[in-house]
Design an enzyme around this catalytic site. Structure first.
Site, PDB file in Angstrom:
ATOM      1  N   ARG A  21       1.358  -1.346  -0.298  1.00 25.42           N
ATOM      2  CA  ARG A  21       0.341   0.119   0.131  1.00 25.42           C
ATOM      3  C   ARG A  21       0.964   1.177  -0.384  1.00 25.42           C
ATOM      4  O   ARG A  21       0.750   2.177  -0.934  1.00 25.42           O
ATOM      5  CB  ARG A  21      -0.888   0.110   0.760  1.00 25.42           C
ATOM      6  CG  ARG A  21      -1.859  -0.499   1.013  1.00 25.42           C
ATOM      7  CD  ARG A  21      -3.085  -1.524   2.751  1.00 25.42           C
ATOM      8  NE  ARG A  21      -2.076  -1.208   3.464  1.00 25.42           N
ATOM      9  CZ  ARG A  21      -2.145  -1.056   4.875  1.00 25.42           C
ATOM     10  NH1 ARG A  21      -3.540  -0.386   4.726  1.00 25.42           N
ATOM     11  NH2 ARG A  21      -1.502  -1.196   5.169  1.00 25.42           N
ATOM     12  N   ASN A  39      -6.253  -2.196   2.329  1.00 26.29           N
ATOM     13  CA  ASN A  39      -6.340  -4.327   2.466  1.00 26.29           C
ATOM     14  C   ASN A  39      -7.603  -4.452   2.272  1.00 26.29           C
ATOM     15  O   ASN A  39      -8.305  -3.676   2.855  1.00 26.29           O
ATOM     16  CB  ASN A  39      -5.316  -4.752   3.027  1.00 26.29           C
ATOM     17  CG  ASN A  39      -3.829  -4.134   3.306  1.00 26.29           C
ATOM     18  OD1 ASN A  39      -2.821  -4.655   2.172  1.00 26.29           O
ATOM     19  ND2 ASN A  39      -3.781  -4.280   4.212  1.00 26.29           N
TER      20      ASN A  39
END
Length: 96
Positions: A21, A39
């Protein structure tokens, strides 16, 4: 927004716990691509990219390998309507 594209991607594989990320955020900011990444509970990573077609294409290509610690098995891509997103953020994990 004729020169802006919007793509939603879901990346499967060993993609959580490997800085996917934050690396995605850094790559998007460097390319001037707006959107977000998070996520998901199923172990995948979901992202939305919005920007110039060539820059979004670069982000899609990046998701196919991710950061060095990641192991990407599959990337699914959906086209969407541009929303006028600005900036790029790492969002909290999806709840469903």
């Amino acid at each position: 927004m004729a020169d802006i594209v919007h793509r939603r991607v879901v990346v499967a594989g060993a993609v959580q716990g490997v800085f996917f990320r934050d690396s995605c955020r850094q790559e998007a900011v460097a390319r001037g691509v707006a959107g977000w990444v998070r996520n998901r509970l199923d172990g995948t990573v979901e992202a939305v990219f919005e920007g110039a077609p060539e820059r979004v294409a670069e982000m899609l290509a990046w998701t196919r390998h991710g950061p060095s610690a990641a192991s990407v098995d599959e990337v699914s891509v959906e086209d969407g309507r541009p929303e006028g997103l600005t900036g790029f953020e790492v969002r909290p994990s999806a709840r469903s």
